[in-house]
Every structure is written in C-alpha cells, then in structure tokens.
Design an enzyme around this catalytic site. Sequence first.
Site, PDB file in Angstrom:
ATOM      1  N   ILE A  26      -4.663  -7.537  -4.882  1.00  0.00           N
ATOM      2  CA  ILE A  26      -4.640  -8.940  -4.491  1.00  0.00           C
ATOM      3  C   ILE A  26      -5.989  -9.593  -4.784  1.00  0.00           C
ATOM      4  O   ILE A  26      -6.055 -10.722  -5.288  1.00  0.00           O
ATOM      5  CB  ILE A  26      -4.264  -9.089  -3.013  1.00  0.00           C
ATOM      6  CG1 ILE A  26      -2.850  -8.549  -2.763  1.00  0.00           C
ATOM      7  CG2 ILE A  26      -4.366 -10.544  -2.569  1.00  0.00           C
ATOM      8  CD1 ILE A  26      -2.427  -8.540  -1.306  1.00  0.00           C
TER       9      ILE A  26
ATOM     10  N   TYR B 140      -2.523   0.832  11.229  1.00  0.00           N
ATOM     11  CA  TYR B 140      -2.903  -0.200  10.269  1.00  0.00           C
ATOM     12  C   TYR B 140      -2.720  -1.593  10.873  1.00  0.00           C
ATOM     13  O   TYR B 140      -3.597  -2.456  10.769  1.00  0.00           O
ATOM     14  CB  TYR B 140      -2.065  -0.061   8.998  1.00  0.00           C
ATOM     15  CG  TYR B 140      -2.192  -1.227   8.050  1.00  0.00           C
ATOM     16  CD1 TYR B 140      -3.409  -1.560   7.476  1.00  0.00           C
ATOM     17  CD2 TYR B 140      -1.074  -2.008   7.723  1.00  0.00           C
ATOM     18  CE1 TYR B 140      -3.531  -2.637   6.610  1.00  0.00           C
ATOM     19  CE2 TYR B 140      -1.186  -3.078   6.854  1.00  0.00           C
ATOM     20  CZ  TYR B 140      -2.413  -3.393   6.313  1.00  0.00           C
ATOM     21  OH  TYR B 140      -2.523  -4.457   5.455  1.00  0.00           O
TER      22      TYR B 140
ATOM     23  N   ASN C 209       5.297  -9.287   2.215  1.00  0.00           N
ATOM     24  CA  ASN C 209       5.332  -8.162   1.275  1.00  0.00           C
ATOM     25  C   ASN C 209       4.941  -8.625  -0.128  1.00  0.00           C
ATOM     26  O   ASN C 209       5.771  -9.171  -0.865  1.00  0.00           O
ATOM     27  CB  ASN C 209       6.718  -7.520   1.275  1.00  0.00           C
ATOM     28  CG  ASN C 209       6.995  -6.765   2.558  1.00  0.00           C
ATOM     29  OD1 ASN C 209       7.221  -7.392   3.605  1.00  0.00           O
ATOM     30  ND2 ASN C 209       6.962  -5.458   2.508  1.00  0.00           N
TER      31      ASN C 209
END
Length: 351
Positions: free
Chosen positions: A12, A180, A209
């Site tokens: 990303i 997480y 997602n």
Amino acid sequence: MRILVTGGAGFIGSAVVRALVTAGHEVRVLDALLPAVHPSAAAPDLPAGVDFLHGDVRDRAVVEQALAGVDAVCHQAAMVGLGLDLDDAPEYVGCNDLGTAVLLSAMARAGVRNLVLAGSMVVYGEGRYVCPEHGSVAPGPRRRDDLDAGRFEPPCPVCGATLRPGLVAEDAPGDPRNVYAASKLAQEHLSAAWARSCGGSVLALRYHNVYGPGMPRDTPYAGVASLFRSALARGEAPRVFEDGGQRRDFVHVDDVAAANLLALEDVRGRLPGGTRAYNVGSGEVHTVGEMARTLADACGGPAPVVTGQYRLGDVRHITADSSRLRAELGWRARMPFRAGMAEFAAAPLRA
C-alpha cells in the site's frame, strides 16, 4: 508539500508514494525492508526523486532524521495480517505500537503536527448486525464448538436468532478479536493522545480488504486475495475457509492511495488536537467465496474448494459504510470489483 511515508516501499505504501509524486508532492520514504515483506536485498522500486531512508520506525535516531523538514506524515509502516498464533504478539506490538509511539514522540519534538494513519477495519471486530426482535446487537466471540459443527453465522446474543449483517460506520465501538486488531486500535489511541497533547491533527483511514498489483506473495501474513492469487499461480485451487459466505468489502489499492492523497491534502490544520476516522471501502459487498470464484475465472484456473476450515480469530462479516469519506473528502472508489479482479489476475505478485 513535503511528506514522509513510513513503510513507503510496501504494497500500500508504494501505491501512496506514486499517487503523491504524481500530484506534485515531495516524498521521503522510511522503510525497514523487513524480510517477511521484502525478501530480496534489492533497493525498492520507487519513483524518481523520492528520498529513501532504510531504517526501522522503532529507531529514534533514524526517525528524527526522516522527519527533518517534512510537513506531514503518512504512517503506513506496520506488521499486517492475522498472524499464526499468540507467539506473534510481541512482534505485532513492537512493530505497530512501539513503532507508532517512537514516531509520535519524534513528531512532537520536531514540530510536525499533521498525521494520516493507516488504520484497519479489524478494529471493529464483527461488523454491524440486526436481530429481527432485538434490533442492533453485538455478537460475542465465536465459539469453537459452533465452528467445528459448521455453524458459522453468529447468533443473536439475547435470543439466539439468525442475524442480518449490515454496514459498519466509524462510530461503532472498537472490539478487536485478535492481536493484530488490538495493535491497530492501540495505534489509533496513541495517535489521539498525541494529538491532544501537542495540538496535532490525525486522520485515520480504516482500510477494508485491500487488493491489487504488487501484493506480497503467499505468506502466513498475506491477505486472502493474495493467498488465492498465489494458489492459482501454482495451478492450485484456492482454498476457501468456512462456507465461503463471509461478507467483505474488497477495495483496490489505487483507490486506497487516492484516499491517502486526499487525507494528506486535507489534514493540515483541520483538527488541531483532534482525530477523525474514515472507513475506506469500495461500497460493494461480496463474499469471500464469490471473490475466489471471480479470481479463478479471471485466471482461467481451477475452481475454488470450500474447506469448512476456520481461524478462531477471524470474524464472519465486516463491510464498510464509507459515506463519511465520500461526503467530507470527496473520495470515490473508481475500480469496479470484476474489473479489479481481472487486472489482479494478470498482475505479478511481490516476490
């Protein structure tokens, strides 16, 4: 504007860097190039003119060097994915929470007051559910005996009735269901404390997602889209957990990068001493099974296999209400689901 992107060599982060450079901003990248994400020792492939620093966000000296002269920080650096078991907990907390704390303390000293934080939908735990009799309810943790018996849908915690899943908005309470997720929620709390303390502004982008070209290849920490794509590249059928009916919002990485660009251009002076969270989702709801079938068809590979297996820390349904991001920052997801999956099917994965 001069912007520091932590984790800017990642999946990303590198997409965010490309969007910033295209928009004319000066970019500096700080990335540790951790072997789990960057197994090659080669220098990262970044646009011309990007200033790259190889270092860990937990290293105070290198973070102070990276912050010199910047106007805003886009904090993408994190250890991602559900992980394997609680043995991963120290590394998640170290990378995500200690790293964020070191960055924020250095920003306070350096006088940098603008932060865009890469958040995650995992902070919500399960998504929004409505019981026909009791209205909006929050299911409890999923029970192993239910999952072993193939009862994957969470029941109403009051009457046990079947629930109707819906879209979760930013005002939903945090309910992290794995380590997480807990570390990502802690990042938001740390950033809020920093903003109140020094008058900083924080925009937290809660990604749903994310998929697209450049996803890391098959690892225990990769997203489900990468796992399916890696299986198809090997000529194997994607293995779909549970019954494949898990509802998700799959959003293309370029759309996520565009959200970061808008947030960075908006954050300066926007919320002195405050934070604002935004869901970043496509607005299209699809099941994991549907995604696997669409990707397999696009790859011309074998049909998915529904295994009935599960991971106890997974949630059943989590889909985004992204209307706040659309209304306040003018963002729109541009990549349709089927077109994005077709592109992803043909794109190489990160080694």
